[in-house]
Each structure stands twice: as C-alpha cells, then as structure tokens.
Scaffold this active site. Structure first.
Site, PDB file in Angstrom:
ATOM      1  N   HIS A   5     -38.139  26.881  35.680  1.00 49.48           N
ATOM      2  CA  HIS A   5     -38.141  27.220  34.253  1.00 49.48           C
ATOM      3  C   HIS A   5     -36.863  27.932  33.836  1.00 49.48           C
ATOM      4  CE1 HIS A   5     -39.618  29.962  30.862  1.00 49.48           C
ATOM      5  NE2 HIS A   5     -39.650  28.737  30.370  1.00 49.48           N
ATOM      6  N   GLU A  25     -35.964  22.844  33.977  1.00 47.16           N
ATOM      7  CA  GLU A  25     -36.037  22.834  32.519  1.00 47.16           C
ATOM      8  C   GLU A  25     -34.875  23.658  31.993  1.00 47.16           C
ATOM      9  OE1 GLU A  25     -38.276  24.910  28.896  1.00 47.16           O
ATOM     10  OE2 GLU A  25     -37.270  25.813  30.603  1.00 47.16           O
ATOM     11  N   ASP A  27     -32.793  24.938  28.369  1.00 50.79           N
ATOM     12  CA  ASP A  27     -32.866  25.115  26.912  1.00 50.79           C
ATOM     13  C   ASP A  27     -31.574  24.622  26.268  1.00 50.79           C
ATOM     14  OD1 ASP A  27     -35.414  26.665  26.761  1.00 50.79           O
ATOM     15  OD2 ASP A  27     -34.288  27.999  28.078  1.00 50.79           O
ATOM     16  N   HIS A  41     -31.399  30.376  25.974  1.00 52.67           N
ATOM     17  CA  HIS A  41     -32.729  30.670  25.443  1.00 52.67           C
ATOM     18  C   HIS A  41     -32.687  31.824  24.454  1.00 52.67           C
ATOM     19  CE1 HIS A  41     -36.894  31.922  25.147  1.00 52.67           C
ATOM     20  NE2 HIS A  41     -37.265  30.788  25.706  1.00 52.67           N
TER      21      HIS A  41
END
EC number: 4.6.1.-
Length: 272
Positions: A5, A25, A27, A41
């Site tokens: 993440h 993942e 952003d 993020h």
C-alpha cells in the site's frame, strides 16, 4: 495478491517487493491541466505511515519500467501495479482528458512506445463513478496511438465503496466488459465490516456479475488478514506484506491460496 500500500517513492518499490509484495499501489496526483504530476498521497494517510513520500510521476514510472522488465531482479516478483488516481482535484469534465494524458505518459515512459517496455499489469483505480470517461479516454488514446494491444495489460477499479449495482451500471456506460477488479476498504486507522466485500465476492462468483477479482484494504493485523482470506478475496492491500506472507503459510490457508505470478491471469475469475 499481496499488495503493498502507498508505494510512492522509488526506494519503496524495493522495500515492499523484498517484504513479499507481488503488487503495489501507487497514488497519482494531477495538475490543473489533468496531467499526472506526482506519486503522492499527502496527509492524512494510514496510521503509522509517512504520508509525504513522493516522486515526479514520470520518474516513478521509469523506475517501475526498469523493475518490471525481464532481467531485473524484481521482474519475477512484481507483476501488478494499481494506480490510485486522485481525480477529486479535477473537474468532472476533465476525466476524459486525464485518461488521455495518463495513457500518453504510460505509453512513453512505462511501455517505451511498445518496444520492450515494462511488463506488469496495470489497474486504473478511480475514486468517483462520475469519472468513468477517464477509462474511455485512456482506451481511445492507446488505440489512436496504434497500441491497442497494450489494453490487454490494463484493468479497472472504482474505489469509492459505491453500491455494487451502481458500479456495474457505470462499467456498462463505459463499455467495459472485463478486466474488472473491485476494491473495498478503509484506512487502517478504522475498522470496517465485510458486508460490501461479501457483495463484491458474490457478484464475482455469479453468472451475470461483471467483477473478475476482489481486493480489500488496508489490512495490517494478523486476525484481519485471516478474516479477509476467509471472505475469499483475490487480493489483500497492506502496509506489512510480510504479515500476509506469514498468514498464507499457515496450515489453514497454504493449500487454498498462493502468491500469484506472471503465469496467472489477473483478468480471469478463479473457479474452485
């Protein structure tokens, strides 16, 4: 999939893959003209994480290409990337343009214009159903550029925890019939039940559902990891990929689940 993440800094690619992630993942924030600008993020973010790590989008994508090209030590391990597209900063009418600009950028910096580029599967994760034209803009651009074949490597996700029926209708509007992942979840600072993840799994397993794979986020605790696997998901997004690996090795799970590799097809619904 053991999904790392919030991997927004080039050094973190190594860090998460070394802990066992086979997917990450990232952003993506956009500038006012709908260009992908930073992998960033910002605050607030998950508890226990540094929210401020970032790179310029182009630089991150080039590093990702290197990591996912045959010959690189990470190549065999990292096979899928979710781009968490922070489109809430854009006007609704800019969604298609954002898709076009993202496609051109990835074509150049990730796929190397179709010439021995990165091999990972890419998921475009969109937080707002109203922004479905990002998908059509992205697809049309790759077709116009003569690289429709790269769409074989691209999947889609709406990450806003909307009603599953509304999500399915939105895909129909966008003309999407496959390559659909469905996320469900909440920041690790809060607890969330399994009602909607169960609905997503039911859609995946039904004859007329559109969903191919389901993932849950952000899962950091051992017991939540077990509960999530018990819900029959395809992916777990976590800040601690080594915990997911540990639980997958427990007797209750090691026969039923395994870490996915390039031999697997992320767009194909797994049938028991």
């Amino acid at each position: 999939l053991d999904m790392g993440h919030m991997v927004n800094n080039i050094k973190q690619i190594d860090e998460f893959v070394n802990l066992g992630s086979n997917a990450i993942e990232t952003d993506v924030s956009f500038d006012k003209k709908a260009n992908p600008e930073y992998t960033y993020h910002g605050t607030p973010c998950d508890c226990g994480r540094d929210c401020l790590r970032w790179e310029y989008f182009n630089d991150f994508v080039k590093a990702l290409r290197t990591a996912t090209t045959p010959g690189n030590s990470k190549y065999d391990k990292l096979f899928l990337v979710v781009f968490d597209l922070k489109t809430s900063s854009l006007y609704d009418y800019q969604a298609s343009e954002a898709g076009t600009k993202l496609a051109k950028n990835l074509l150049q910096h990730y796929w190397n214009n179709g010439n021995n580029g990165g091999r990972a599967y890419i998921i475009l994760s969109i937080p707002n159903l109203k922004h479905y034209k990002l998908i059509t803009g992205f697809q049309q651009t790759l077709k116009d550029e003569g690289h429709a074949e790269l769409l074989d490597k691209v999947g889609y996700d709406f990450s806003g925890n909307d009603d599953i029926g509304d999500v399915q209708k939105t895909y129909e509007k966008a003309g999407v019939t496959g390559h659909v992942w469905q996320s469900d979840g909440i920041t690790n600072c809060l607890l969330r039940g399994f009602t909607r993840i169960n609905a997503a799994v039911a859609n995946r397993d039904s004859a007329n559902g559109i969903i191919n794979k389901v993932y849950y986020w952000t899962v950091d605790k051992r017991q939540t990891t077990r509960d999530t696997l018990d819900a029959n998901v395809d992916g777990i997004m976590t800040n601690y990929p080594d915990i997911t690996v540990e639980i997958l090795n427990e007797d209750a799970y090691k026969k039923k689940f395994r870490i996915a590799t390039y031999e697997d097809n992320p767009w194909e619904t797994f049938k028991e």
